[in-house]
Design a protein around this motif. Structure first.
Motif, PDB file in Angstrom:
ATOM      1  N   GLU A  69     -19.254  -3.701  -2.475  1.00  0.00           N
ATOM      2  CA  GLU A  69     -19.361  -2.294  -2.093  1.00  0.00           C
ATOM      3  C   GLU A  69     -18.236  -1.451  -2.692  1.00  0.00           C
ATOM      4  O   GLU A  69     -18.294  -0.215  -2.645  1.00  0.00           O
ATOM      5  N   LEU A  70     -17.228  -2.065  -3.261  1.00  0.00           N
ATOM      6  CA  LEU A  70     -16.105  -1.305  -3.816  1.00  0.00           C
ATOM      7  C   LEU A  70     -16.526  -0.366  -4.954  1.00  0.00           C
ATOM      8  O   LEU A  70     -15.984   0.741  -5.064  1.00  0.00           O
ATOM      9  N   PRO A  71     -17.495  -0.752  -5.815  1.00  0.00           N
ATOM     10  CA  PRO A  71     -17.919   0.201  -6.847  1.00  0.00           C
ATOM     11  C   PRO A  71     -18.550   1.482  -6.295  1.00  0.00           C
ATOM     12  O   PRO A  71     -18.598   2.493  -6.997  1.00  0.00           O
ATOM     13  N   THR A  72     -19.031   1.469  -5.048  1.00  0.00           N
ATOM     14  CA  THR A  72     -19.553   2.712  -4.466  1.00  0.00           C
ATOM     15  C   THR A  72     -18.431   3.610  -3.998  1.00  0.00           C
ATOM     16  O   THR A  72     -18.620   4.814  -3.819  1.00  0.00           O
ATOM     17  N   HIS A  73     -17.252   3.025  -3.772  1.00  0.00           N
ATOM     18  CA  HIS A  73     -16.078   3.820  -3.400  1.00  0.00           C
ATOM     19  C   HIS A  73     -15.386   4.372  -4.641  1.00  0.00           C
ATOM     20  O   HIS A  73     -15.011   5.541  -4.689  1.00  0.00           O
TER      21      HIS A  73
ATOM     22  N   ARG B 142       0.824  -1.205   0.000  1.00  0.00           N
ATOM     23  CA  ARG B 142       0.000   0.000   0.000  1.00  0.00           C
ATOM     24  C   ARG B 142       0.864   1.263   0.000  1.00  0.00           C
ATOM     25  O   ARG B 142       0.589   2.219  -0.735  1.00  0.00           O
ATOM     26  N   ALA B 143       1.880   1.268   0.833  1.00  0.00           N
ATOM     27  CA  ALA B 143       2.744   2.447   0.899  1.00  0.00           C
ATOM     28  C   ALA B 143       3.433   2.708  -0.435  1.00  0.00           C
ATOM     29  O   ALA B 143       3.593   3.867  -0.841  1.00  0.00           O
ATOM     30  N   ARG B 144       3.822   1.640  -1.109  1.00  0.00           N
ATOM     31  CA  ARG B 144       4.528   1.808  -2.389  1.00  0.00           C
ATOM     32  C   ARG B 144       3.571   2.199  -3.509  1.00  0.00           C
ATOM     33  O   ARG B 144       3.911   3.010  -4.388  1.00  0.00           O
ATOM     34  N   LEU B 145       2.352   1.645  -3.518  1.00  0.00           N
ATOM     35  CA  LEU B 145       1.443   1.845  -4.657  1.00  0.00           C
ATOM     36  C   LEU B 145       0.576   3.095  -4.560  1.00  0.00           C
ATOM     37  O   LEU B 145       0.075   3.565  -5.583  1.00  0.00           O
ATOM     38  N   GLN B 146       0.373   3.631  -3.371  1.00  0.00           N
ATOM     39  CA  GLN B 146      -0.567   4.747  -3.225  1.00  0.00           C
ATOM     40  C   GLN B 146      -0.254   5.939  -4.135  1.00  0.00           C
ATOM     41  O   GLN B 146      -1.144   6.418  -4.843  1.00  0.00           O
ATOM     42  N   PRO B 147       0.970   6.438  -4.160  1.00  0.00           N
ATOM     43  CA  PRO B 147       1.215   7.591  -5.047  1.00  0.00           C
ATOM     44  C   PRO B 147       1.074   7.240  -6.525  1.00  0.00           C
ATOM     45  O   PRO B 147       0.575   8.053  -7.314  1.00  0.00           O
ATOM     46  N   THR B 148       1.478   6.041  -6.913  1.00  0.00           N
ATOM     47  CA  THR B 148       1.377   5.638  -8.315  1.00  0.00           C
ATOM     48  C   THR B 148      -0.074   5.473  -8.733  1.00  0.00           C
ATOM     49  O   THR B 148      -0.487   5.912  -9.811  1.00  0.00           O
ATOM     50  N   ALA B 149      -0.876   4.820  -7.887  1.00  0.00           N
ATOM     51  CA  ALA B 149      -2.289   4.627  -8.206  1.00  0.00           C
ATOM     52  C   ALA B 149      -3.016   5.965  -8.310  1.00  0.00           C
ATOM     53  O   ALA B 149      -3.876   6.145  -9.181  1.00  0.00           O
ATOM     54  N   ALA B 150      -2.682   6.913  -7.440  1.00  0.00           N
ATOM     55  CA  ALA B 150      -3.312   8.235  -7.504  1.00  0.00           C
ATOM     56  C   ALA B 150      -2.899   8.976  -8.771  1.00  0.00           C
ATOM     57  O   ALA B 150      -3.733   9.610  -9.430  1.00  0.00           O
ATOM     58  N   ARG B 151      -1.642   8.874  -9.132  1.00  0.00           N
ATOM     59  CA  ARG B 151      -1.154   9.575 -10.332  1.00  0.00           C
ATOM     60  C   ARG B 151      -1.753   8.992 -11.599  1.00  0.00           C
ATOM     61  O   ARG B 151      -2.119   9.724 -12.526  1.00  0.00           O
ATOM     62  N   LEU B 152      -1.883   7.667 -11.663  1.00  0.00           N
ATOM     63  CA  LEU B 152      -2.398   7.006 -12.867  1.00  0.00           C
ATOM     64  C   LEU B 152      -3.914   6.833 -12.841  1.00  0.00           C
ATOM     65  O   LEU B 152      -4.491   6.386 -13.833  1.00  0.00           O
ATOM     66  N   ASP B 153      -4.531   7.156 -11.718  1.00  0.00           N
ATOM     67  CA  ASP B 153      -5.984   7.004 -11.549  1.00  0.00           C
ATOM     68  C   ASP B 153      -6.412   5.561 -11.787  1.00  0.00           C
ATOM     69  O   ASP B 153      -7.291   5.259 -12.601  1.00  0.00           O
ATOM     70  N   ILE B 154      -5.789   4.633 -11.032  1.00  0.00           N
ATOM     71  CA  ILE B 154      -6.117   3.208 -11.097  1.00  0.00           C
ATOM     72  C   ILE B 154      -6.753   2.803  -9.778  1.00  0.00           C
ATOM     73  O   ILE B 154      -6.161   2.988  -8.713  1.00  0.00           O
ATOM     74  N   PRO B 155      -7.976   2.256  -9.800  1.00  0.00           N
ATOM     75  CA  PRO B 155      -8.637   1.825  -8.564  1.00  0.00           C
ATOM     76  C   PRO B 155      -8.039   0.522  -8.048  1.00  0.00           C
ATOM     77  O   PRO B 155      -8.058  -0.503  -8.737  1.00  0.00           O
ATOM     78  N   VAL B 156      -7.518   0.555  -6.831  1.00  0.00           N
ATOM     79  CA  VAL B 156      -6.848  -0.600  -6.241  1.00  0.00           C
ATOM     80  C   VAL B 156      -7.367  -0.805  -4.829  1.00  0.00           C
ATOM     81  O   VAL B 156      -7.556   0.159  -4.079  1.00  0.00           O
ATOM     82  N   ALA B 157      -7.599  -2.054  -4.459  1.00  0.00           N
ATOM     83  CA  ALA B 157      -7.935  -2.419  -3.089  1.00  0.00           C
ATOM     84  C   ALA B 157      -7.080  -3.613  -2.691  1.00  0.00           C
ATOM     85  O   ALA B 157      -6.736  -4.447  -3.531  1.00  0.00           O
ATOM     86  N   THR B 158      -6.745  -3.692  -1.411  1.00  0.00           N
ATOM     87  CA  THR B 158      -5.840  -4.741  -0.940  1.00  0.00           C
ATOM     88  C   THR B 158      -6.448  -5.498   0.236  1.00  0.00           C
ATOM     89  O   THR B 158      -7.343  -5.018   0.931  1.00  0.00           O
ATOM     90  N   THR B 159      -5.941  -6.705   0.455  1.00  0.00           N
ATOM     91  CA  THR B 159      -6.282  -7.496   1.635  1.00  0.00           C
ATOM     92  C   THR B 159      -5.127  -8.443   1.903  1.00  0.00           C
ATOM     93  O   THR B 159      -4.130  -8.444   1.176  1.00  0.00           O
ATOM     94  N   HIS B 160      -5.262  -9.266   2.941  1.00  0.00           N
ATOM     95  CA  HIS B 160      -4.212 -10.246   3.229  1.00  0.00           C
ATOM     96  C   HIS B 160      -4.829 -11.555   3.704  1.00  0.00           C
ATOM     97  O   HIS B 160      -6.030 -11.629   4.031  1.00  0.00           O
ATOM     98  N   HIS B 161      -4.004 -12.583   3.762  1.00  0.00           N
ATOM     99  CA  HIS B 161      -4.471 -13.957   3.970  1.00  0.00           C
ATOM    100  C   HIS B 161      -5.235 -14.142   5.273  1.00  0.00           C
ATOM    101  O   HIS B 161      -6.236 -14.861   5.312  1.00  0.00           O
ATOM    102  N   ALA B 162      -4.795 -13.499   6.349  1.00  0.00           N
ATOM    103  CA  ALA B 162      -5.445 -13.703   7.640  1.00  0.00           C
ATOM    104  C   ALA B 162      -6.909 -13.256   7.620  1.00  0.00           C
ATOM    105  O   ALA B 162      -7.737 -13.799   8.352  1.00  0.00           O
TER     106      ALA B 162
END
Length: 352
Positions: free
Chosen positions: A299-303, A253-273
């Motif tokens: 619900e992600l399309p509402t975000h 998340r820390a690495r992708l946040q600025p890139t996703a904002a600059r490129l306007d790419i919708p991204v969501a993350t989760t983990h195994h636990a």
């Protein structure tokens, strides 16, 4: 994700077939012995490479012993192959791949020679010894558990699951995701249509095991931006990233946040636990921007207000032998779930 770890794979153990083997049959002989659910499994194994007994039982919504009996019959017929990876402690579950006679049926249904079907005689051995076996099984497990939500809630359905190979065929010039899928909710309750019905989401899945450098994960977003730019007006498709640990998710998340904002790419993350005890449909997704709360898949399309399915030629997801000329798939992916059972329990012979 498409980049896999390089690890040493221990030898796999293969069980013998009984004397009542499929080698005594030809394609015509199998035609009268395979049910629609058997044929679904053939296509699913071709698409997704390898499935365990438990995964097949979950998709088929049947008991483990019933599934084992069916798989043993298909194994003896040569329709499926199987192996068990070596473990230092305990015993691994049976892993199933497409067998020789399963490939014969697949080729016949697609009206091609076996050599042109994409199946190889050493397929099972290559999968059994692949350093990416764990990655493949983990990805498949996530998608099967998402598809299986339909068994407990018939209003929810995974309507499309395109495997990594199909994704590479359609969008390989831009991206190489681990899967592409459509998931929807259709309410059948009177008066609920306006509030709950008609929700759907299309997404790419990146299954991150932690073996890929963060810089390479970050670089993937440029490919998704390039794919979105091929549509008019530009409309991106949701990208889901499943990581192995909370620490890895935080780093991604820390690495992708600025890139996703600059490129306007919708991204969501989760983990195994968060997904181990449920499915990808649950409130386990954290969008890269705008909220600190975990969100359910639908619900992600509402975000992210402006989302669209990935661009494909007309007829891509429907059987059309002539579609290859227009750039679409000649054969669509296997349905995420097998067809419903139609026989009484005493007469079942397929993947019951």
């Amino acid at each position: 994700m498409a980049t896999r770890p390089h690890t040493t794979q221990r030898p796999a153990r293969r069980r013998p077939r009984t004397t009542r083997t499929g080698r005594a049959l030809d394609g015509v002989g199998l035609a009268v012995r395979l049910t629609a659910r058997d044929r679904w499994l053939i296509h699913a194994l071709f698409d997704h490479e390898v499935l365990t007994t438990a995964q097949i039982a979950l998709a088929a919504n049947t008991g483990l012993r019933s599934t084992q009996r069916t798989l043993r019959r298909l194994y003896d017929l040569g329709v499926v192959d199987s192996f068990r990876p070596y473990l230092e402690v305990g015993s691994a579950p049976e892993h199933y791949t497409l067998g020789t006679f399963g490939a014969v049926v697949l080729a016949a249904e697609r009206a091609v020679d076996l050599k042109d079907s994409g199946w190889r005689a050493d397929r099972s051995a290559r999968i059994a010894h692949s350093p990416w076996l764990g990655h493949t099984l983990g990805r498949n497990d996530l998608m099967i558990r998402l598809a299986a939500t339909h068994h407990t809630d018939p209003t929810r359905r995974l309507t499309l699951w395109a495997c990594e190979r199909i994704c590479a065929t359609l969008w390989g010039d831009h991206v190489h995701p681990d899967a592409y899928a459509h998931y929807c909710h259709r309410s059948h309750q009177p008066g609920h249509a306006a509030r709950e019905g008609g929700r759907s989401v299309a997404f790419f899945l990146e299954y991150d095991t932690g073996a890929t450098a963060l810089a390479r994960v970050d670089a993937k977003l440029a490919g998704y931006a390039g794919l979105a730019a091929t549509t008019h007006p530009r409309t991106p498709t949701l990208v889901l990233i499943h990581t192995g640990t909370p620490r890895r998710e935080a780093a991604v998340r820390a690495r992708l946040q600025p890139t996703a904002a600059r490129l306007d790419i919708p991204v969501a993350t989760t983990h195994h636990a968060l997904t181990a005890g449920g499915s990808l449909a649950d409130a386990v997704w954290l969008p890269l921007t705008g909220t600190a709360a975990r969100t359910a898949l639908l619900e992600l399309p509402t975000h992210y207000r402006h989302l669209a399915p990935a661009p494909t030629p007309p007829g891509t997801w429907t059987p059309d032998p002539d579609a290859a000329d227009s750039g679409a798939l000649r054969w669509p992916p296997a349905p995420p779930l097998p067809p419903p059972r139609t026989r009484p329990p005493a007469e079942r012979r397929g993947v019951t």
